[in-house]
Design an enzyme around this catalytic site. Structure first.
Site, PDB file in Angstrom:
ATOM      1  N   GLY A 257      41.119  41.778  43.645  1.00 16.11           N
ATOM      2  CA  GLY A 257      41.162  40.840  42.534  1.00 16.11           C
ATOM      3  C   GLY A 257      42.403  39.971  42.530  1.00 16.11           C
ATOM      4  O   GLY A 257      42.566  39.131  41.659  1.00 16.11           O
ATOM      5  N   CYS A 258      43.274  40.189  43.484  1.00  9.56           N
ATOM      6  CA  CYS A 258      44.486  39.386  43.596  1.00  9.56           C
ATOM      7  C   CYS A 258      44.296  38.354  44.707  1.00  9.56           C
ATOM      8  O   CYS A 258      43.714  38.657  45.745  1.00  9.56           O
ATOM      9  CB  CYS A 258      45.687  40.268  43.931  1.00  9.56           C
ATOM     10  SG  CYS A 258      46.077  41.487  42.659  1.00  9.56           S
ATOM     11  N   ALA A 259      44.796  37.152  44.472  1.00 13.67           N
ATOM     12  CA  ALA A 259      44.712  36.107  45.492  1.00 13.67           C
ATOM     13  C   ALA A 259      45.576  36.472  46.695  1.00 13.67           C
ATOM     14  O   ALA A 259      45.232  36.164  47.836  1.00 13.67           O
ATOM     15  CB  ALA A 259      45.153  34.766  44.915  1.00 13.67           C
TER      16      ALA A 259
END
Length: 140
Positions: A49-51
């Protein structure tokens, strides 16, 4: 509820009037964190969910609701590494019960992060907070 470390971060943010200065401070917090051992940069510790790439390595001292929560973390992006440091200040050293009581959204809003992070970064912070909460909940 906030730790003394997080209160210190919040006080510094109040002192720094310009968001650019606050942004630099977040990056400096990240630079001051020790590097995460390569052995912990594994898929099971990676936060989805993190870029950017983010790993959180939790350490629970003790058992049950009074166990102490600590974690190390790292990212390949300097601002995200700084956000990990902010979360470290918010959660590290609390009991797992207290970790679950922290209103991360409200605490981080005190820093103005909700207004100044991109949608992707905000999603990443939420993913990290969720991972921290899941880890604490599994211990209680």
């Amino acid at each position: 509820m906030a730790t003394a470390a997080f209160e210190e971060i919040a006080e510094t943010f109040e002192f720094l009037e310009d968001w650019e200065d606050r942004y630099r401070h977040v990056i400096d917090l990240g630079k001051a964190m020790p590097a995460l051992d390569e052995a912990f940069k594994v898929p099971s510790l990676k936060v989805d969910g993190c870029a950017s790439q983010v790993w959180l390595h939790p350490q629970i001292e003790g058992q049950g609701p009074d166990a102490i929560f600590r974690f190390d973390g790292e990212s390949d992006a300097m601002i995200v590494r700084g956000l990990i440091a902010v979360l470290h200040g918010l959660y590290a050293g609390l009991t797992v019960t207290d970790v679950l009581r922290v209103d991360a959204g409200a605490e981080l809003a005190r820093l103005g992060l909700d207004e100044h992070l991109s949608a992707q970064r905000s999603n990443g912070v939420r993913a990290m907070v969720e991972r921290i909460r899941q880890t604490a909940a599994a211990t209680v």
